[in-house]
Design a protein around this motif. Structure first.
Motif, short mmCIF file in Angstrom:
data_model
loop_
_atom_site.label_atom_id
_atom_site.label_comp_id
_atom_site.label_asym_id
_atom_site.label_seq_id
_atom_site.Cartn_x
_atom_site.Cartn_y
_atom_site.Cartn_z
N GLU A 224 -25.34 2.06 -14.08
CA GLU A 224 -26.71 2.49 -13.82
C GLU A 224 -26.86 4.00 -13.97
O GLU A 224 -27.98 4.51 -14.08
N ASP A 225 -25.76 4.72 -14.00
CA ASP A 225 -25.79 6.18 -13.98
C ASP A 225 -24.81 6.71 -15.04
O ASP A 225 -23.59 6.65 -14.86
N GLU A 226 -25.34 7.24 -16.13
CA GLU A 226 -24.49 7.72 -17.22
C GLU A 226 -23.61 8.88 -16.77
O GLU A 226 -22.47 9.02 -17.23
N LYS A 227 -24.12 9.71 -15.87
CA LYS A 227 -23.31 10.82 -15.36
C LYS A 227 -22.11 10.29 -14.59
O LYS A 227 -21.00 10.83 -14.70
N LEU A 228 -22.32 9.22 -13.84
CA LEU A 228 -21.23 8.61 -13.09
C LEU A 228 -20.20 7.99 -14.03
O LEU A 228 -18.99 8.15 -13.82
N VAL A 229 -20.65 7.30 -15.05
CA VAL A 229 -19.72 6.71 -16.03
C VAL A 229 -18.87 7.81 -16.66
O VAL A 229 -17.65 7.67 -16.81
N ALA A 230 -19.51 8.93 -17.03
CA ALA A 230 -18.78 10.04 -17.64
C ALA A 230 -17.74 10.60 -16.66
O ALA A 230 -16.61 10.95 -17.05
N TYR A 231 -18.13 10.69 -15.40
CA TYR A 231 -17.21 11.19 -14.37
C TYR A 231 -16.01 10.26 -14.22
O TYR A 231 -14.85 10.70 -14.16
N LEU A 232 -16.25 8.95 -14.16
CA LEU A 232 -15.17 7.98 -14.00
C LEU A 232 -14.24 7.98 -15.22
O LEU A 232 -13.03 7.82 -15.09
N GLN A 233 -14.81 8.18 -16.38
CA GLN A 233 -13.99 8.25 -17.60
C GLN A 233 -13.12 9.49 -17.58
O GLN A 233 -11.93 9.44 -17.88
N LYS A 234 -13.70 10.63 -17.21
CA LYS A 234 -12.98 11.90 -17.22
C LYS A 234 -11.88 11.93 -16.17
O LYS A 234 -10.75 12.36 -16.45
N THR A 235 -12.19 11.48 -14.97
CA THR A 235 -11.23 11.56 -13.86
C THR A 235 -10.25 10.40 -13.82
O THR A 235 -9.23 10.48 -13.15
#
Length: 332
Positions: A224-235
């Motif tokens: 639901e949150d592209e910023k969250l997906v990017a965070y989970l991918q990065k971390t």
């Protein structure tokens, strides 16, 4: 594919030991402990496993747990699950238990943790299965009650790896437990929390930012949150996904709509687990088979999901690297 899945060594990271209580053992313990169940037969119990939500499941889950009274009951429950692990080639498991489910019934914390721990030790000897125990706070109860449970756990820190947060998600955000998680971290516990199953992506952010968790249990609503997906991918913060559970509890319409492979392809560290297998119709292998069948997962995708289980675990770097080397050899 079924044999391929069976042959792979696997780790399970999202498993509630109370959720492995099969109806046969439920009735056996009820008879032994003189507990009256609201069911007349094993078949009647199974017929009750048609859930409309997380809460409808929890109502039955807590009734079943009432048969667990003596340390030997927790031992039998846990060893039965670990025997299933051996049958399914699960070589490492990180098991949730809900002490408040039992202490609120007058069962001593020591009784619960002793019975479970003795079974874990027996499985290590008998099957060479490694394991960690994670104590979960019930989020529908107060933070004050969680603090009491945390305090009760301290004499048994040598047996408990971490703390988690489960039960009714909606209306009980992670922020409700910020202070008790901070205290648990000070005590040296690893931190995980259920978020993003029924609760929206904001629950996941709260678990990350306020509880400082090492893993998110479920997390499927991160999309639901592209910023969250990017965070989970990065971390590479892991998500311990439970496909059959998500479908059974109506978090996902049907398996063909599950987003686990989409998340995998976006580079997230997603894993497959069984959650409460006695209630949801399948243990770890059945969950992997459902992903393979309904989502047409390839052997490489299954291999990556299984490898992720070790990468997301609390095993030592040495043990994780051994498993990574094994999976690398599978690809060569």
């Amino acid at each position: 594919m079924k044999q391929f899945i069976q042959n792979l060594p696997k780790a399970e990271l999202h498993l509630h030991i109370e959720g492995t209580l099969e109806p046969e053992l439920m009735f056996k313990l009820a008879k032994k402990n003189h507990v009256v169940l609201p069911y007349n037969s094993i078949e009647e119990v199974r017929q009750a496993y048609h859930f409309t939500s997380l809460q409808s499941f929890l109502d039955i889950y807590y009734k079943g747990a009432a048969v667990l009274i003596e340390a030997s009951d927790f031992y039998d429950l846990t060893l039965a699950y670990l025997k299933k692990c051996h049958e399914q080639n699960i070589v490492h498991t990180e098991i949730f238990f809900d002490p408040q489910t039992h202490t609120d019934r007058g069962i001593a914390f020591e009784t619960v943790v002793t019975g479970i721990s003795e079974a874990l030790e027996e499985a290590k000897r008998r099957y060479n299965i490694s394991s960690f125990l994670i104590m979960s706070f019930l989020r529908h109860l107060s933070q004050g009650a969680a603090f009491e449970t945390l305090e009760a756990s301290l004499p048994f820190k040598d047996k408990i790896k971490g703390v988690g947060l489960d039960s009714s998600e909606l209306g009980n955000p992670p922020s409700k437990f910020k202070e008790v998680f901070q205290k648990a971290k000070e005590e040296g516990y690893e931190l995980v929390a259920h978020a993003g199953e029924e609760g929206d992506s904001r629950y996941i952010w709260e678990a990350i930012e306020l509880l400082d968790v090492r893993r998110i249990d479920h997390g499927i609503r991160c999309e639901e949150d592209e910023k969250l997906v990017a965070y989970l991918q990065k971390t590479q913060l892991p998500l311990t996904v439970c496909p059959l559970s998500n479908v059974k509890l109506k978090a996902v319409k049907e398996m063909g709509y599950h987003n686990i492979l989409k998340l995998l392809h976006r580079g997230l560290l997603v894993t497959v687990n069984s959650d409460d297998p006695a209630y949801f119709g399948g243990y770890l292998n059945e969950n992997l088979e459902a992903v393979a069948t309904s989502l047409q997962a390839t052997k490489e995708e299954i291999l990556q999901l299984v490898e992720n289980g070790f990468r997301a675990s609390f095993l030592s770097n040495h043990e994780i690297n051994k498993q990574k080397a094994y999976f690398a050899s599978m690809r060569s």
